[in-house]
Design a protein around this motif. Structure first.
Motif, mmCIF file in Angstrom:
data_model
loop_
_atom_site.group_PDB
_atom_site.id
_atom_site.type_symbol
_atom_site.label_atom_id
_atom_site.label_comp_id
_atom_site.label_asym_id
_atom_site.label_seq_id
_atom_site.Cartn_x
_atom_site.Cartn_y
_atom_site.Cartn_z
ATOM 1 N N THR A 508 7.545 -3.394 5.069
ATOM 2 C CA THR A 508 7.898 -2.620 3.828
ATOM 3 C C THR A 508 9.521 -2.185 3.888
ATOM 4 N N PHE A 509 9.831 -1.898 4.981
ATOM 5 C CA PHE A 509 11.310 -1.494 5.000
ATOM 6 C C PHE A 509 12.201 -2.676 4.818
ATOM 7 N N LYS A 510 11.885 -3.889 5.233
ATOM 8 C CA LYS A 510 12.578 -4.905 5.036
ATOM 9 C C LYS A 510 12.808 -5.437 3.800
ATOM 10 N N THR A 511 11.526 -5.365 2.770
ATOM 11 C CA THR A 511 11.565 -5.885 1.410
ATOM 12 C C THR A 511 12.140 -4.790 0.483
ATOM 13 N N ALA A 512 12.175 -3.466 0.908
ATOM 14 C CA ALA A 512 12.541 -2.718 -0.031
ATOM 15 C C ALA A 512 13.950 -2.848 -0.664
ATOM 16 N N ARG A 513 14.125 -2.306 -1.853
ATOM 17 C CA ARG A 513 15.406 -2.492 -2.482
ATOM 18 C C ARG A 513 16.000 -1.038 -2.512
ATOM 19 N N LEU A 514 17.374 -0.658 -2.227
ATOM 20 C CA LEU A 514 17.877 0.450 -2.495
ATOM 21 C C LEU A 514 18.814 0.551 -3.665
ATOM 22 N N ALA A 515 19.004 1.585 -4.141
ATOM 23 C CA ALA A 515 20.070 1.767 -5.310
ATOM 24 C C ALA A 515 20.249 3.293 -5.584
ATOM 25 N N PRO A 529 1.776 -0.325 -4.267
ATOM 26 C CA PRO A 529 1.492 1.191 -4.047
ATOM 27 C C PRO A 529 1.409 1.450 -2.461
ATOM 28 N N ILE A 530 0.761 0.485 -1.889
ATOM 29 C CA ILE A 530 0.427 0.570 -0.245
ATOM 30 C C ILE A 530 1.765 0.571 0.407
ATOM 31 N N GLN A 531 2.731 -0.199 -0.063
ATOM 32 C CA GLN A 531 4.185 0.081 0.499
ATOM 33 C C GLN A 531 4.752 1.410 0.227
ATOM 34 N N GLN A 532 4.572 1.882 -1.000
ATOM 35 C CA GLN A 532 5.001 3.411 -1.262
ATOM 36 C C GLN A 532 4.317 4.334 -0.338
ATOM 37 N N LYS A 533 3.169 4.003 0.153
ATOM 38 C CA LYS A 533 2.512 5.043 0.928
ATOM 39 C C LYS A 533 3.149 4.968 2.588
ATOM 40 N N PHE A 534 3.653 3.602 2.917
ATOM 41 C CA PHE A 534 4.083 3.477 4.087
ATOM 42 C C PHE A 534 5.453 4.322 4.292
ATOM 43 N N ILE A 535 6.228 4.266 3.149
ATOM 44 C CA ILE A 535 7.611 4.837 3.301
ATOM 45 C C ILE A 535 7.402 6.354 3.344
ATOM 46 N N GLU A 536 6.218 6.848 2.446
ATOM 47 C CA GLU A 536 6.179 8.323 2.477
ATOM 48 C C GLU A 536 5.584 8.814 3.740
ATOM 49 N N GLN A 537 5.131 8.120 4.376
ATOM 50 C CA GLN A 537 4.532 8.551 5.962
ATOM 51 C C GLN A 537 5.689 8.920 6.666
ATOM 52 N N GLU A 538 6.931 8.043 6.617
ATOM 53 C CA GLU A 538 8.217 8.184 7.361
ATOM 54 C C GLU A 538 8.961 9.025 6.698
ATOM 55 N N LYS A 539 8.786 9.671 5.543
ATOM 56 C CA LYS A 539 10.134 10.079 4.484
ATOM 57 C C LYS A 539 10.913 11.152 5.348
ATOM 58 N N MET A 540 9.969 11.970 6.304
ATOM 59 C CA MET A 540 10.720 13.260 6.804
ATOM 60 C C MET A 540 11.631 12.949 7.757
ATOM 61 N N MET A 541 11.154 11.924 8.761
ATOM 62 C CA MET A 541 12.192 11.464 9.720
ATOM 63 C C MET A 541 13.174 10.724 9.053
ATOM 64 N N PHE A 557 15.849 10.990 -1.617
ATOM 65 C CA PHE A 557 15.449 9.988 -2.443
ATOM 66 C C PHE A 557 14.083 10.084 -2.863
ATOM 67 N N ARG A 558 13.840 9.051 -3.865
ATOM 68 C CA ARG A 558 12.555 8.877 -4.585
ATOM 69 C C ARG A 558 12.271 7.482 -4.452
ATOM 70 N N ILE A 559 10.914 7.243 -4.515
ATOM 71 C CA ILE A 559 10.098 6.073 -4.472
ATOM 72 C C ILE A 559 9.393 5.653 -5.662
ATOM 73 N N THR A 560 9.696 4.282 -5.943
ATOM 74 C CA THR A 560 9.086 3.744 -7.065
ATOM 75 C C THR A 560 8.484 2.362 -6.967
ATOM 76 N N VAL A 561 7.535 1.804 -7.645
ATOM 77 C CA VAL A 561 6.898 0.838 -7.397
ATOM 78 C C VAL A 561 7.091 -0.268 -8.590
ATOM 79 N N GLU A 562 7.476 -1.396 -8.211
ATOM 80 C CA GLU A 562 8.062 -2.292 -9.254
ATOM 81 C C GLU A 562 6.865 -3.118 -10.188
ATOM 82 N N GLU A 563 6.716 -2.775 -11.374
ATOM 83 C CA GLU A 563 5.647 -3.231 -12.039
ATOM 84 C C GLU A 563 5.666 -5.111 -12.130
ATOM 85 N N GLY A 564 4.461 -5.490 -11.512
ATOM 86 C CA GLY A 564 4.462 -6.957 -11.428
ATOM 87 C C GLY A 564 3.056 -7.308 -11.739
#
Length: 604
Positions: A508-515, A529-541, A557-564
Motif C-alpha cells: 500500500t505504501f509502495k503504490t500510494a501517491r503523495l502531493a 478503501p482497504i488501503q486507506q485503512k492500512f495507512i490509518e493504522q500506521e498514521k500515528m507512528m 496529512f489526509r488520505i483520499t481514495v481515488e475514484e475508479g
C-alpha cells in the motif's frame, strides 16, 4: 354477618359538592351542564386517587338526570339516577383500558356508539386508564372521538397524560386534577370518623394525610387499617407505630446531639432507632425532611410550606432560630448524597453511621471556615502563584540595537544532563536561570553595549556560565515540506513495514501517491478503501517520523481514495430475499410447490 365495605367505596362522592379538593373542576362541569355547553369528549388526568373516575360517574349521572337541580346537581330521585346508583343504567358504559386495550375492544365500543339511548338524553362512555390503549386502538378510536353522534359523550381518565397521542388530546376538553391538600384530607377524615362514631386524635389524622401524599383513596385505606389495628381508637402513637413512622422527637434529639458535637449520644440514639426496626434509608429520608422543615421555618414567608402535625409549628420555629443556616444547608446536602448512595453500600448501618459522624463534625468545620463571624471561601493555593512578566528594555539599549547589524535568530533550550556528578556549587533553579536570561541584557548599562565583551552571544554566555551543569544546544528551524525528502521518509517507513512482515501494508505504501497541499499539509492518494485503512493504522507512528525528519510538529496529512472502477460484487450478495427466492424457483420449481403446500411466508 353484614358484609364490610371499605371507606373508599362506602363514602365515594355521589354529587359534585361532595368531591374533595377539586372545586375548580366541579364548578366548571356544573356551569357547563346548566348552560348546556357540554363537550363531546373529556379527558380527566391527574394523580391516582384524587377523584377522576368519581367525577366522570357523577357527570354521567347528572347529564341524564330527569329532574336537574338549579345548582347543577343530580336529584338522586328520578328513574335515571336510581338506576345509576343501583348500577343497572344502560346509558353508562365503562371500559377498563388496562385490560381491554386491543383494536377489537375499541371496535366493539365504536359499534355500540351507533345505537341511540332508549331512555335519557345521552349515552356516556367512560374509558379508564386510557393511556394503556395500543397505538392501533388509538387510531381506530380517532374518527369516532372527533365526530361522535349527538347523543354520545366520551370521558377518558388517565394518570399519565404524556403517553396519550397528541391527536387524542386535541379532540378532548382536558381537566387537570390536582393533589388533595392535607387540610382537605384531614377535614374529610374527621367527617368520616364522626359518621362512623370513632375516636381519633387530630394529630393522628394529620399523620395519615401526610402519609397518603394527596391521595384520598390511600388516606381512607390507611384509616381502615388503623381502625382495625386499634379497635376503633385512633391515637397519634399507635398511628406512628402502625405506619412505621419515626416520631419527630427522635429527630429533635438527634439534631441536639449533633449541634453539641456529642458523637456518642448521636450514635447511641441511632442504635436505639435501629433496634426498633427502622431501616437506615428511612432514617436518612426522615431526617432530611426534618432539616427541610427547619429551613422552611427560617423565613416567615415560607411558613405555609411547613407540613407538620398541629402543635409542632412553634417547636420547629424555635429550633430553626437556634440553628445556623449554613449548618442546615450543608447537612441537607450530606443527607441527600448519603440517601443516593445507600443502595450501593454493602454495610448499610456503617453507611448511616458515617453520615452521622460527618454531621457531628460539620459544626466544627463551619467554625474553622469562618473569619470574624463571616463564612469565607476555601483558598485554592496557599503558596505563591507564578505569573508571566515581560521586561521593558531601556531606550538607549533599543537605539543601540537598531544601529547594530541584525544577528541571526536562534532558539535555545536547556536540558539538564541526566548523570551530572554532584559539585559544591549552589544549584541553580530553572526559573531563576530563565529570569537571568531575560534580565541580564536589560541590566547591562547602555554605555557598555559597544564594548567588545557585549559582542559575545547569549549562547556563549550561557555555555560559559552553566556549561558544566546543563547541556545547551541550539534548536533547529522547522523545515517546510519538500516532495523528494517526503518520498524518502515515506519509502523508509515502508521498508520498516516490510521488515516487520507487513507485506500488504508495504505494498500500500509502495503504490500510494503523495502531493503537497500546503507548507504543513500533504495528501496521500490510494486506490481502494482497504488501503486507506492500512495507512490509518500506521498514521500515528508515520506522522511522528515525518515530523522528526522535517523538525516540524505541525506537519499532518489526509488520505483520499481515488475514484475508479467499482468492485464486482457477487450475484448472491447483490440480490435481496425475494430475488433470491425467484432465482432458486427458476432452477428448482419444486421449491415453490413446497412453500405453497406448507403455507410458508418469506421473511424479508
Amino acid at each position: 354477618m353484614e358484609k364490610f365495605i371499605v371507606s373508599a367505596r362506602k363514602y365515594r362522592p355521589q354529587t359534585f359538592d361532595t368531591v374533595v379538593g377539586q372545586g375548580h373542576i366541579t364548578t366548571t362541569l356544573k356551569n357547563a351542564i346548566k348552560n348546556n355547553q357540554l363537550a363531546h369528549a373529556f379527558l380527566f388526568c391527574g394523580p391516582r386517587g384524587v377523584g377522576k373516575t368519581t367525577c366522570a360517574r357523577i357527570l354521567a349521572k347528572t347529564i341524564n338526570c330527569q329532574n336537574l337541580q338549579p345548582d347543577g346537581e343530580a336529584c338522586n330521585q328520578c328513574h335515571s339516577c336510581k338506576s345509576f346508583n343501583d348500577g343497572i343504567s344502560l346509558n353508562i358504559h365503562e371500559l377498563d383500558a388496562a385490560s381491554n386495550n386491543s383494536v377489537d375492544d375499541i371496535r366493539s365500543l365504536v359499534e355500540q356508539v351507533r345505537f341511540a339511548p332508549q331512555a335519557g338524553k345521552y349515552k356516556v362512555y367512560i374509558v379508564d386508564e386510557v393511556h394503556m390503549l395500543s397505538a392501533s386502538a388509538f387510531n381506530a378510536f380517532l374518527k369516532t372521538l372527533e365526530e361522535p353522534p349527538s347523543y354520545a359523550i366520551f370521558i377518558l381518565a388517565t394518570t399519565e397524560k404524556h403517553k396519550i397521542l397528541p391527536t387524542i388530546l386535541s379532540r378532548c376538553q382536558i381537566f387537570d386534577f390536582k393533589r388533595i391538600t392535607s387540610n382537605d384530607t384531614v377535614e374529610h377524615l374527621e367527617e368520616i370518623v364522626r359518621k362512623e362514631e370513632l375516636k381519633a386524635e387530630k394529630g393522628a389524622l394529620q399523620v395519615i394525610a401526610q402519609k397518603s401524599e394527596g391521595c384520598m383513596r390511600d388516606a381512607l385505606s390507611i384509616l381502615d387499617k388503623i381502625v382495625s389495628f386499634t379497635n376503633g381508637t385512633v391515637t397519634y402513637q399507635n398511628t406512628l407505630e402502625h405506619l412505621n413512622i419515626l416520631d419527630h422527637d427522635y429527630y429533635f434529639r438527634l439534631l441536639e446531639h449533633l449541634l453539641q458535637q456529642d458523637m456518642a449520644g448521636a450514635m447511641l440514639l441511632y442504635d436505639e432507632i435501629n433496634r426498633k426496626g427502622f431501616e437506615g434509608d428511612l432514617v436518612l429520608n426522615g431526617f432530611a425532611e426534618f432539616i427541610r422543615n427547619l429551613l422552611v421555618c427560617k423565613d416567615p414567608r415560607a411558613a405555609a410550606l411547613l407540613d407538620v402535625v398541629e402543635g409542632m409549628q412553634q417547636k420547629y420555629t424555635d429550633t430553626a432560630a437556634a440553628t445556623g443556616m449554613s449548618f442546615l444547608v450543608s447537612a441537607l446536602n450530606i443527607l441527600n448524597e448519603a440517601e443516593i448512595n445507600f443502595k450501593m453500600a454493602r454495610n448499610k448501618r456503617l453507611h448511616v453511621e458515617l453520615t452521622i459522624i460527618k454531621l457531628n463534625f460539620l459544626q466544627q468545620a463551619l467554625e474553622l471556615a469562618a473569619d470574624n463571624g463571616s463564612v469565607v471561601k476555601k483558598k485554592r493555593l496557599d503558596g505563591p502563584v507564578a505569573y508571566k512578566t515581560r521586561s521593558i528594555p531601556s531606550l538607549q539599549a533599543k537605539n543601540a540595537a537598531q544601529q547594530a547589524p541584525p544577528a541571526p535568530s536562534s532558539k535555545l533550550f536547556i536540558q539538564e544532563q541526566p548523570a551530572a556528578p554532584p559539585t559544591a556549587r549552589t544549584p541553580v533553579n530553572r526559573v531563576e536561570t530563565a529570569r537571568a536570561m531575560v534580565a541580564e541584557p536589560a541590566a547591562t548599562p547602555a554605555t557598555t553595549t559597544l564594548a567588545p565583551k557585549s559582542k559575545r552571544s547569549l549562547l556563549d554566555g550561557l555555555r560559559e556560565r552553566y556549561g558544566d551543569r546543563y547541556l545547551i544546544e541550539e534548536i533547529k528551524e522547522a523545515e517546510p515540506l519538500e516532495i523528494n525528502k517526503l518520498y524518502q521518509v515515506w519509502s523508509r517507513y515502508g521498508s520498516k513495514l516490510e521488515q516487520q512482515q507487513k507485506f500488504t501494508a508495504f505494498n500500500t505504501f509502495k503504490t500510494a501517491r503523495l502531493a503537497i497541499d500546503e507548507d504543513n499539509l500533504f495528501t496521500v492518494t490510494v486506490l481502494a478503501p482497504i488501503q486507506q485503512k492500512f495507512i490509518e493504522q500506521e498514521k500515528m507512528m508515520l506522522t511522528d517520523e515525518i515530523q522528526q525528519a522535517f523538525n516540524n510538529r505541525a506537519i499532518t496529512f489526509r488520505i483520499t481514495v481515488e475514484e475508479g472502477e467499482k468492485e464486482d460484487v457477487p450475484l448472491h450478495l447483490a440480490l435481496n430475499s425475494r430475488q433470491r427466492l425467484d432465482r432458486i424457483a427458476e432452477q428448482y420449481p419444486l421449491v415453490m410447490e413446497l412453500k405453497n403446500r406448507l403455507g410458508l411466508e418469506l421473511d424479508y
